[in-house]
Write an enzyme that holds these catalytic residues in place. Sequence first.
Site, PDB file in Angstrom:
ATOM      1  N   LYS A   9     -17.941  -6.538 -24.452  1.00  0.00           N
ATOM      2  CA  LYS A   9     -17.842  -6.297 -23.014  1.00  0.00           C
ATOM      3  C   LYS A   9     -19.090  -5.594 -22.518  1.00  0.00           C
ATOM      4  CE  LYS A   9     -14.892  -3.189 -21.233  1.00  0.00           C
ATOM      5  NZ  LYS A   9     -13.719  -2.572 -20.569  1.00  0.00           N
ATOM      6  N   SER A  25     -23.288 -21.328 -15.154  1.00  0.00           N
ATOM      7  CA  SER A  25     -23.373 -20.305 -16.188  1.00  0.00           C
ATOM      8  C   SER A  25     -23.720 -18.938 -15.621  1.00  0.00           C
ATOM      9  CB  SER A  25     -24.417 -20.675 -17.246  1.00  0.00           C
ATOM     10  OG  SER A  25     -25.695 -20.676 -16.649  1.00  0.00           O
ATOM     11  N   TYR A  58     -20.338 -19.627 -19.260  1.00  0.00           N
ATOM     12  CA  TYR A  58     -21.014 -19.433 -20.537  1.00  0.00           C
ATOM     13  C   TYR A  58     -22.347 -18.730 -20.300  1.00  0.00           C
ATOM     14  CZ  TYR A  58     -23.709 -23.518 -19.105  1.00  0.00           C
ATOM     15  OH  TYR A  58     -24.509 -24.386 -18.407  1.00  0.00           O
TER      16      TYR A  58
END
Length: 117
Positions: A9, A25, A58
């Site tokens: 994270k 993305s 992504y």
Amino acid sequence: MFVTILKSKLHRVKVTQAELNYVGSITIDEDLMDAANLLENEQVHIVNNNNGERLVTYVIKGERGSGIICLNGAAARRAQVGDIIIIIAYAMMTTEEAQGFKPTVVFPNDNNRLVIW
């Protein structure tokens, strides 16, 4: 049985760019990627603290040391420059693996730079 566990994270990074006319993305400073154990092309969940938006995309490598956090393509509609977001990656593992697993959580400063304690 497999469970899905928090792997990595980046907590409270600031969006520095939003590029609508891009394939899609999120571009992340490579220093931040390394610190958070994120891989290029890895799936991540984005949570926008400013407006409550959530999305899945992504990772693309950004220039090392630049502090870049850029939402690309349709994701650019879900945040504005200056918004604070959380970038989360998960991993699937067995229950036994999960019990001993420690996620990597990174708290960059207000300029998306790593803070050395």
